[in-house]
Structures are given as structure tokens and as C-alpha cells.
Design a protein around this motif. Structure first.
Motif, short mmCIF file in Angstrom:
data_model
loop_
_atom_site.label_atom_id
_atom_site.label_comp_id
_atom_site.label_asym_id
_atom_site.label_seq_id
_atom_site.Cartn_x
_atom_site.Cartn_y
_atom_site.Cartn_z
N PHE A 415 0.76 -1.32 0.08
CA PHE A 415 -0.04 0.14 -0.02
C PHE A 415 0.88 1.28 0.03
N ILE A 416 2.01 1.32 0.73
CA ILE A 416 2.71 2.42 1.11
C ILE A 416 3.57 2.67 -0.11
N SER A 417 4.17 1.80 -0.58
CA SER A 417 4.91 2.00 -1.68
C SER A 417 4.58 1.52 -3.17
N SER A 418 3.09 1.47 -3.19
CA SER A 418 2.17 1.52 -4.07
C SER A 418 2.88 0.35 -5.52
N GLU A 419 3.07 -0.89 -5.16
CA GLU A 419 3.43 -1.63 -5.91
C GLU A 419 3.05 -3.03 -5.65
N ILE A 420 3.14 -4.18 -6.85
CA ILE A 420 2.85 -5.19 -6.73
C ILE A 420 4.14 -5.94 -6.73
N VAL A 421 4.44 -7.03 -5.70
CA VAL A 421 5.45 -7.74 -5.52
C VAL A 421 5.10 -9.23 -5.76
N LYS A 422 5.83 -9.84 -6.66
CA LYS A 422 5.87 -11.26 -6.99
C LYS A 422 7.08 -11.96 -6.50
N TRP A 423 6.44 -12.95 -5.73
CA TRP A 423 7.54 -13.88 -5.02
C TRP A 423 7.18 -15.39 -5.18
N GLU A 424 8.20 -16.12 -4.86
CA GLU A 424 8.03 -17.60 -5.04
C GLU A 424 7.64 -18.21 -3.90
N LEU A 425 6.68 -19.22 -3.80
CA LEU A 425 6.38 -19.90 -2.92
C LEU A 425 7.44 -21.09 -2.44
N GLY A 426 7.94 -21.33 -1.38
CA GLY A 426 8.97 -22.07 -0.94
C GLY A 426 10.29 -21.68 -0.68
N THR A 427 10.70 -20.76 -1.59
CA THR A 427 12.04 -20.02 -1.54
C THR A 427 11.92 -18.63 -0.97
N TRP A 428 10.52 -18.17 -1.10
CA TRP A 428 10.16 -17.12 -0.30
C TRP A 428 11.04 -15.73 -0.93
N GLN A 429 11.38 -15.65 -2.11
CA GLN A 429 12.33 -14.81 -2.78
C GLN A 429 11.45 -13.76 -3.78
N VAL A 430 11.79 -12.63 -3.50
CA VAL A 430 11.03 -11.60 -4.62
C VAL A 430 11.68 -11.90 -5.91
N VAL A 431 10.85 -12.09 -7.08
CA VAL A 431 11.34 -12.31 -8.18
C VAL A 431 10.85 -11.20 -9.46
N ASP A 432 9.95 -10.28 -8.88
CA ASP A 432 9.59 -9.18 -9.74
C ASP A 432 8.58 -8.18 -8.90
N ARG A 433 8.80 -6.92 -9.53
CA ARG A 433 7.88 -5.94 -8.99
C ARG A 433 7.46 -5.03 -10.01
N ILE A 434 6.20 -4.53 -9.73
CA ILE A 434 5.87 -3.21 -10.62
C ILE A 434 5.30 -2.37 -9.88
N PRO A 435 5.23 -1.04 -10.33
CA PRO A 435 4.59 0.04 -9.64
C PRO A 435 3.30 0.06 -10.22
N VAL A 436 2.50 0.70 -9.26
CA VAL A 436 0.76 0.86 -9.36
C VAL A 436 0.51 2.35 -9.00
N TYR A 437 -0.58 2.71 -9.51
CA TYR A 437 -0.95 4.11 -9.07
C TYR A 437 -2.13 4.35 -8.55
N TYR A 438 -2.50 4.60 -7.37
CA TYR A 438 -1.54 4.91 -6.19
C TYR A 438 -2.18 4.18 -5.16
N SER A 439 -1.45 3.86 -4.18
CA SER A 439 -2.10 3.31 -2.83
C SER A 439 -2.87 2.15 -2.92
N VAL A 440 -2.38 1.01 -3.52
CA VAL A 440 -3.13 -0.24 -3.81
C VAL A 440 -3.50 -0.79 -2.52
N GLY A 441 -4.73 -1.17 -2.78
CA GLY A 441 -5.32 -2.05 -1.49
C GLY A 441 -5.35 -3.58 -1.80
N HIS A 442 -6.59 -3.93 -2.26
CA HIS A 442 -6.79 -5.57 -2.77
C HIS A 442 -6.17 -5.65 -4.06
#
Length: 660
Positions: A415-442
Motif C-alpha cells: 500500500f505505502i510503496s504503491s507496488e505489486i510484488v511477485k515472490w516464489e512459494l517455498g523459496t520466499w524470494q521476490v522475483v519481480d515487482r511493478i509500480p501501480v498508481y496509487y496506494s493499492v489495496g486489494h
């Protein structure tokens, strides 16, 4: 349309869309880092040619509109507004006599609510397209919308509740939907000093029977400590039979919560074994207590009925061992989401620096080992280190909600950094992120909270619009953004405005719904008490100061279209039956001076408008929905006389008059 022609149309549409995007980018300087080639590709990806259909239905929370909106994906086109908790003058919902009872509550007629979380019915953990449910947050209610007709058919008020936020999340076979209290209150509610909150105010987790249309009811409520209960999701696969709820304000504070309810490092996810609750209830646990709440439903005649219920079964964790456990969760958790395998429970701590992922397998092992930190009101608190599967670091600021693509990846809103973060189940590593505009909730991935997601698109539901659309004064539309998640990297495709505040959304493949739509209602099956199945059955009947007009509409006239004998102060009921038996030929009725909305009557349906004339005169009525080249001629008159004028009731069409 041939493939080659369609290809040329798509290319032309993409070029036109690119020209618009490029011109805007040059004017505003806001290209969001998107290159020209990317814009052309995005335009092609969302372009749906004239006459073609979208791939998905998206059901969007209307927030403070109180209703549900239906959009097409990938186009972002508005297909329909489904009225639920708010009166809707476009089709007379909540104004027509047949629908008013749907908005009754224990507080009386409440024609508005704050609708947050649509939730599709499921079979074996997969959306099945039968119904969609949505909550009313303010006056606690849950509603069922029939997806054959896209009409609200049932609304249940939730007793012993205040702020029905964590609802109406569904179990894998739609046996239950849940409703949890955002605001704890005294139960039963009574006069008490607010300063006595701690230890005296309580929350409830309600389990509502959902799988039988017309028979929604509170099966049982679990009485919980006085926290704020926020959101929920059901277990699936190995965790089927469990429901997980986030809670915050474990400090049990009642003022300045942004400070006082944020002091603890961890709050809780409540893990509820509802099958165990069923066992305890069957063995006599729980207490039936007084509670007054409304159950409203459309009967077989398409007329709303409101029943007032008087009791509810309440069970406490201390009387049913192994029913509820607390999973410590940092910090002030909001969303709670279960991955498609049912193994991982992901929480979104609004103030957390990581995304905590609980393991269902570890949770069961900790329960069996009695690995508890403490016990609160009969609820064991499991040790954090014993149940945690992993923590996702560098996951953005203000993580809230997570959904899944079915390919082993999770997507979380920050919400605060206004982005979607993609991460991998099991490794818990972030693999991608993309900005959205603004203050994303669901966010929403079609099927992304189910066992079989359609992992093609993601919709970001943003709280603030700022400079994304043409300015419209101080109030701007909220925003949704469509993101392609089919590849390794996320790709922004489209911005589109939403109605009301977007909270949650659900998506389903169009092919699961489009072939089962109701196109018209059979006249032969219309059992409305005032139905007129032909013009020969029309009539006007006086009963004291009530006048009932059994009227028909067909292209392009009403029968009757002239009525006399109505008196000032009469309650006049226009019962209009649409005689059409053809798809998409509704008729409307508007009456001069009526203190409500129009009617919009579907083919084969009967709807009723109430009108009370307040002065003598001749009053016109007309059809509001364009139906033919002679739509303007579809009108009529009612003569209103003084009460002592002695004008008899008579009615007619085409110059022939009828009398009683």
C-alpha cells in the motif's frame, strides 16, 4: 469475423490506442517508464473488437455505492451494475414494491451499505459460477447474487456484529460463508461505559449456511476476545475444514487506535477448525441466545419477503477444545490468504517489514505438541517459530493482500510503496515487482484465491487516482489497473476507473457463465398476484383508498393507457407486466409526482410502483426504456379528482372504457 479481418481491426485499434497514449504521455510527461512498443503491445492485449466478448467477468466491490459492478476483462468495460444494499433508481431496486423488503433490517428499512468483498461460490475449491456473495459492512449483512440473472436474491443480517468487514469468505464447497466483526462491542449489546472495553467487549465469527438458495442462516457464532477481526480465507486441500481470520488490536484499546493498537510486535491470525465446532455443537455445546435479525429473500413469485429471526447459537472456545488457535502474526495484519495447495497461510501485516507465511503442516504439528506461548480466553497461542514456513523480505512497504497464479508464485500489494510484488512459494524470494498508481489495496487474479487460478491477469485495486484520468473536481474516480502476469515479468496493460471505492474483486472465465443466462421470464410461470398475462386480463380495482392497476406493456403502448376515478390521497399501485417474450426488451414506467424511482420491468416480469397523488389534475406516465421507433408514443394519463367528486373508476385503451 474472419481471423485476417479481426487481425486488421485489432492492429488498427492498437494504433489508435497507441496514438492516444503517446499523445497523453507527451502532454503530461507521464509515461510510467513504458516504451512506445510496449504501449502498442498493451493496446493490442486489451483490445476487444466490436461484437467480440471479453475473456473474463470481473465482479468489483462498489464500496460506498453499496452495489456490485461487473466489468469485462481485458477490456475494462462496464457491463452491469448489480444493485444489492443500495436503492438503485436505474431499475427501481429498493423502490419497487416487490424489492423494498430486501432492504429491511432489525433497524428498519436501510437503503444503503458499504459493500466490500465479493466472493464467488465454489465446488471442490474452484469457482463454479452459481452465485456471488458480498458483504454489507455498516449494517452487518451478507447478500447472494444469482449469476444466471445477475440479480440479488437473498440478504441476511448478521446479529451480534458491528462492522461486518471480514466477510463473506466461502468454504470450498460453499457450505458456509463467514462474517467476522471488525468492531468488538458488548454482547449482548447494552449500555456500558466505553472505558470498560477491555475484557467486556467481544467479537464474533459467524458461520452462515450458504449452499441452499433462500435458506441462508447463521449456523453458529464463535464468541471471541474483544479484538478487531479483519479478513478471512478458507483452507483447502489438506487444510480444508479450517478458516483463517486476521485480527488486530490485541491490545483491546478503544481510542487513538493508530497509536494504541499498534504497540504490540505481533497480533494474531485466528485458525478455526469449524468441523470441530460442528462436533461440539452436535454434542450439546453452545447456547441459543436471543438475537433479532432479518432474513430477506425473493420468493418463487419474484417478490421479496422479509422474515425477522429471534435467536442464534453461540459457542465459546473454552467450551470446545481444539476449535480455535492463535497464530502470532506481525504486525497489525490485514489480509490472510491461502495458497492453491492449502499448505501456506499468508498474512499481510500493515506495519510489518516482512510477509509472514505460516505452514499448515507445522501448525498441526505444533498443536499436537502443545507448543503454546500462552492461552487467551481459552484459545492457545502457538509459538511463532514453530508455525512459520518463511518470511518474504524486501516485499514493499505496507503489504496487505496476496493472491496466487497457480504456477508457484504469489503476488502481494504494498500500500505505502504503491507496488505489486511477485515472490516464489517455498523459496520466499521476490522475483519481480511493478509500480501501480496509487496506494493499492486489494488485488485480484481470476480464481486467485481458489485451488485452480486462471493465472493470466491481475487487477490492482487502487485507492487514489491523482493524475490518471481527466480531472473532475475534488472527487475523482478510484482506479483499477490490469496487469499481464502470464510471463516471467509483470506488464501493465490498462488503467480503468471503478464505481465507488474498490475493495476486493473476483474474476471468472466468461465461458462458465455466458451460456446459462436468463434471457426472459416465462409469462406462463408468472404467479404474481396482480399479473396480467394478456391485455384482456388488465383491470383497475378500488379497495378502500387503495387503487390497484393491473397493467401490461408491450411495444409500443400500455394497457390501460387512460385511467379515471383516482382520488387525491389514494394509494395507487401500478402492477405492470411486461408481455414481451424476447431477450433485452424491458419496459419502464415513470409517474409524474411519484416519490420514488421508475420501474424497469424485464420481459415476462411484473413490477409495482406506488404513487400517492396530492392534488387534482391529469397526470401523465410514460415508458422510460427505449423499446421501438414509437417509444415516445408509449404513454398514458391518470385523472385525479377530489375525494368527494364522485368520479367512478374506469379505464381504457384505444377509446374503449371499462368499469367495475
Amino acid at each position: 469475423m474472419t481471423r485476417s479481418l479481426k487481425s486488421r481491426v485489432v492492429t488498427l485499434g492498437a494504433v489508435l490506442a497507441f496514438g492516444t497514449l503517446a499523445a497523453y504521455a507527451c502532454q503530461s510527461g507521464n509515461t510510467s517508464g513504458v516504451g512506445a512498443g510496449d504501449m502498442v503491445g498493451a493496446a493490442e492485449a486489451v483490445y476487444v473488437a466490436p461484437g467480440e466478448y471479453d475473456e473474463f467477468y470481473a465482479f468489483m466491490s462498489g464500496g460506498f455505492s453499496g452495489n456490485l459492478t461487473v466489468m469485462g476483462l481485458p477490456s475494462g468495460r462496464l457491463l452491469r451494475t448489480v444493485p444489492v444494499f443500495s436503492q438503485f433508481p436505474e431499475n427501481g431496486w429498493g423502490y419497487a414494491e416487490e424489492t423494498k423488503a430486501m432492504l429491511e433490517t432489525s433497524h428498519g428499512f436501510i437503503p444503503w451499505d458499504d459493500a466490500h468483498h465479493p466472493e464467488l461460490s465454489m465446488t471442490n475449491g474452484v469457482p463454479d459460477g452459481r452465485w456471488i456473495f458480498i458483504n454489507g459492512n455498516n449494517t452487518p449483512r451478507v447478500a447472494r447474487v444469482d449469476l444466471n440473472s445477475f440479480e440479488t436474491t437473498e440478504i441476511l443480517e448478521i446479529p451480534n456484529s458491528a462492522g461486518n468487514h471480514g466477510s463473506p469468505f466461502i468454504t470450498p464447497n460453499s457450505d458456509y460463508l463467514v462474517a467476522s466483526t471488525r468492531f468488538s462491542v458488548p454482547i449482548p449489546n447494552r449500555d456500558m461505559s466505553i472505558e470498560e472495553y477491555k475484557g467486556n467487549f467481544k467479537g464474533t465469527l459467524s458461520f452462515v449456511r450458504a449452499n441452499e438458495p433462500g435458506n441462508m442462516g447463521v449456523a453458529f457464532q464463535i464468541l471471541m476476545p474483544g479484538y478487531n477481526y479483519d479478513l478471512a480465507h478458507a483452507g483447502k486441500g489438506p487444510s480444508d475444514g479450517w478458516m483463517f481470520f486476521t485480527s488486530y488490536n490485541s491490545e483491546e484499546e478503544h481510542t487513538l487506535l493508530e497509536i494504541n493498537a499498534s504497540r504490540r510486535d505481533k497480533d494474531f491470525v485466528a485458525a478455526v477448525n469449524y468441523r470441530r465446532a460442528e462436533e461440539c455443537i452436535a454434542s450439546g455445546a453452545g447456547e441459543t441466545t436471543p438475537a433479532r435479525y432479518a432474513h430477506n429473500y425473493m420468493n418463487e413469485h419474484h417478490i421479496a419477503v422479509s422474515d425477522m429471526l429471534e435467536e442464534v447459537l453461540v459457542i465459546e472456545p473454552a467450551t470446545c477444545s481444539d476449535m480455535v488457535y492463535f497464530l502470532p502474526t506481525p504486525k497489525s495484519p490485514h489480509g490472510v490468504d491461502v495458497d492453491p495447495t492449502g499448505q501456506y497461510i499468508v498474512a499481510g501485516g500493515k506495519l510489518a517489514t516482512v510477509i509472514p507465511v505460516h505452514s499448515f503442516e507445522k501448525m498441526i504439528a505444533a498443536i499436537q505438541a502443545e507448543d503454546f506461548e500462552s492461552v487467551v480466553d481459552g484459545i492457545p497461542v502457538l509459538t511463532y517459530e514453530s508455525v512459520i514456513a518463511g518470511e518474504v523480505a524486501n516485499a514493499g512497504l505496507g503489504p496487505l493482500h496476496t493472491e496466487f497464479d497457480g504456477r508457484g508464485y504469489a503476488y502481494t500489494t504494498a500500500f505505502i510503496s504503491s507496488e505489486i510484488v511477485k515472490w516464489e512459494l517455498g523459496t520466499w524470494q521476490v522475483v519481480d515487482r511493478i509500480p501501480v498508481y496509487y496506494s493499492v489495496g486489494h488485488l485480484m487474479i481470476p480464481g486467485g484465491d481458489s485451488q485452480q487460478p486462471w493465472g493470466k491477469y491481475l487487477v490492482a485495486l487502487n485507492k487514489i487516482t491523482k493524475d490518471r484520468y481527466l480531472p473532475t473536481g475534488p472527487e475523482l474516480a478510484h482506479s483499477a489497473q490490469l496487469i499481464d502476469i502470464s510471463g516471467d515479468q509483470m506488464r501493465l496493460l490498462l488503467d480503468f476507473p471503478t464505481q465507488g471505492e474498490p475493495h476486493y474483486a473476483q474474476g471468472i472465465a466468461a465461458e462458465l457463465l455466458m451460456d446459462d443466462q436468463v434471457r426472459f421470464y416465462s409469462l406462463e410461470e408468472n404467479e404474481h398476484p396482480w399479473v396480467a398475462r394478456s391485455e384482456g386480463e388488465t383491470r383497475v380495482v378500488r379497495d378502500g383508498n387503495e387503487v390497484h392497476v393491473a397493467m401490461t406493456s408491450i411495444r409500443s403502448h400500455f394497457t390501460p393507457d387512460n385511467i379515471e376515478g383516482v382520488r387525491v390521497g389514494d394509494e395507487v399501485y401500478f402492477h405492470v407486466t411486461n408481455l414481451e417474450q424476447d431477450w433485452d426488451v424491458p419496459h419502464g414506467l415513470a409517474m409524474m409526482g411519484a416519490e420514488n424511482a421508475e420501474l424497469l420491468i424485464m420481459p415476462g416480469q411484473t413490477r409495482t410502483l406506488k404513487w400517492v397523488p396530492d392534488a387534482p389534475g391529469v397526470y401523465p406516465f410514460y415508458c422510460t426504456d427505449f423499446c421501438s421507433a414509437l417509444h415516445q408514443e408509449m404513454q398514458g394519463y391518470v385523472r385525479v379528482s377530489s375525494p368527494n367528486a364522485g368520479v367512478p373508476i374506469r379505464w381504457g385503451t384505444g377509446g374503449d372504457w371499462n368499469t367495475n
